[in-house]
Design an enzyme around this catalytic site. Sequence first.
Site, PDB file in Angstrom:
ATOM      1  N   GLY A   1     -40.323 -22.808  91.258  1.00  0.00           N
ATOM      2  CA  GLY A   1     -39.812 -23.593  92.408  1.00  0.00           C
ATOM      3  C   GLY A   1     -38.875 -24.749  91.814  1.00  0.00           C
TER       4      GLY A   1
ATOM      5  N   HIS B   1     -53.350 -18.861  91.073  1.00  0.00           N
ATOM      6  CA  HIS B   1     -52.005 -19.317  91.082  1.00  0.00           C
ATOM      7  C   HIS B   1     -51.874 -20.917  90.622  1.00  0.00           C
ATOM      8  CE1 HIS B   1     -48.022 -20.711  92.507  1.00  0.00           C
ATOM      9  NE2 HIS B   1     -47.739 -19.418  92.549  1.00  0.00           N
TER      10      HIS B   1
ATOM     11  N   GLU C   1     -46.684 -16.633  84.942  1.00  0.00           N
ATOM     12  CA  GLU C   1     -45.751 -17.791  85.828  1.00  0.00           C
ATOM     13  C   GLU C   1     -45.989 -19.065  85.084  1.00  0.00           C
ATOM     14  OE1 GLU C   1     -45.407 -16.518  90.026  1.00  0.00           O
ATOM     15  OE2 GLU C   1     -47.073 -17.947  90.047  1.00  0.00           O
TER      16      GLU C   1
ATOM     17  N   SER D   1     -38.868 -18.718  89.771  1.00  0.00           N
ATOM     18  CA  SER D   1     -37.357 -18.944  90.018  1.00  0.00           C
ATOM     19  C   SER D   1     -36.752 -17.670  89.933  1.00  0.00           C
ATOM     20  CB  SER D   1     -36.677 -20.183  89.154  1.00  0.00           C
ATOM     21  OG  SER D   1     -37.320 -21.389  89.714  1.00  0.00           O
TER      22      SER D   1
ATOM     23  N   ASN E   1     -44.866 -13.752  97.232  1.00  0.00           N
ATOM     24  CA  ASN E   1     -45.797 -14.953  97.532  1.00  0.00           C
ATOM     25  C   ASN E   1     -45.083 -15.667  98.601  1.00  0.00           C
ATOM     26  OD1 ASN E   1     -47.709 -16.760  97.562  1.00  0.00           O
ATOM     27  ND2 ASN E   1     -47.591 -17.487  95.498  1.00  0.00           N
TER      28      ASN E   1
ATOM     29  N   LYS F   1     -46.558 -18.057 100.012  1.00  0.00           N
ATOM     30  CA  LYS F   1     -47.343 -19.424  99.943  1.00  0.00           C
ATOM     31  C   LYS F   1     -47.582 -20.062 101.402  1.00  0.00           C
ATOM     32  CE  LYS F   1     -45.147 -20.212  95.368  1.00  0.00           C
ATOM     33  NZ  LYS F   1     -44.682 -21.037  94.428  1.00  0.00           N
TER      34      LYS F   1
ATOM     35  N   GLU G   1     -50.706 -23.167  91.639  1.00  0.00           N
ATOM     36  CA  GLU G   1     -50.747 -24.127  92.799  1.00  0.00           C
ATOM     37  C   GLU G   1     -52.336 -24.447  93.087  1.00  0.00           C
ATOM     38  OE1 GLU G   1     -47.779 -22.677  95.277  1.00  0.00           O
ATOM     39  OE2 GLU G   1     -46.202 -23.190  93.601  1.00  0.00           O
TER      40      GLU G   1
HETATM   41  P1  13P Z   1     -40.595 -19.516  93.241  1.00  0.00           P
HETATM   42  O1  13P Z   1     -39.900 -18.054  92.914  1.00  0.00           O
HETATM   43  O2  13P Z   1     -40.420 -20.222  94.273  1.00  0.00           O
HETATM   44  O3  13P Z   1     -40.391 -20.213  91.610  1.00  0.00           O
HETATM   45  O4  13P Z   1     -42.157 -19.421  93.064  1.00  0.00           O
HETATM   46  C1  13P Z   1     -42.844 -18.578  91.929  1.00  0.00           C
HETATM   47  C2  13P Z   1     -44.251 -18.400  92.378  1.00  0.00           C
HETATM   48  O5  13P Z   1     -44.998 -19.465  92.448  1.00  0.00           O
HETATM   49  C3  13P Z   1     -44.968 -17.116  92.914  1.00  0.00           C
HETATM   50  O6  13P Z   1     -46.065 -16.943  92.953  1.00  0.00           O
END
Ligand code: 13P
Length: 262
Positions: free
Chosen positions: A181, A105, A175, A221, A13, A15, A107
Amino acid sequence: MNTTTRRPLIAGNWKMNLDHLQSIAFLQKLEWALKDANHDYGAVEVAVFPPFTDLRSVQTLVSADKYEIAFGGQDLSAHDSGAYTGEISGAFLSALGAGYVIIGHSERRQYHGETDELVAAKVAAAHKHGLVPVICVGETAEDLEEHGPSAVPVAQLRTALGGAEQGKEVVVAYEPVWAIGSGQAATAEQAEQVCAALRPVVAELLGEEAGESTRVLYGGSVKSGNIAGFMRQPNVDGALVGGASLQLEEFSAIVRYQKHVV
Ligand code: 13P
């Protein structure tokens, strides 16, 4: 080691990173790296989720050079078309050859107020337009403290699958919000515990066969150093990778986790 017949999926992803020119350069390098390493896409599927403005470039590259890398959108509209400024229809993603779309997601839930009901409507839209929804669920640190590890993700998935069409594929991504992150991944055991609780929800709502065949991913992560531990779990069928999916060496090492499973 995961011994089921589910084909593992390693998904990146991106982002809001990489413009369309950067996406072409990155994807070319990724494909070359995996080709050099003789990656067997039949053994581990690879998918990337670029920003919308990159998708046409990604599609052109994938189809011209016959890449086996799949791609998808990071979101879609619950609507088919019309006066919805800024939104992207599943029909448009489908027309570009996208196979997947990420839905719900954390976010999107956090910054765009997406509810479980909207997520369900988006799952329905994905299926209507021939896309496989990658349904994201996960608890915050507060949820974890208040309700334990699986209650919130299970409830989120139950509502989201209300939008799914029987007989059509879904991918579930667990997740935990606190792991995204943060550099603080869940342990492999924590991931397994929740993924094992999500699978019966798929079986209950979409049927036994779907429960068995649906891929449940872990995200948060994920790095080359911890992927093998996740992939050894019987109910973890892959990973949704954020930050590390933008690092060529890291992401190709994650894709090739079978080479460094100990
Ligand atoms: P990270 O791998 O940066 O923690 O992000 C995970 C994520 O949100 C994937 O959709």
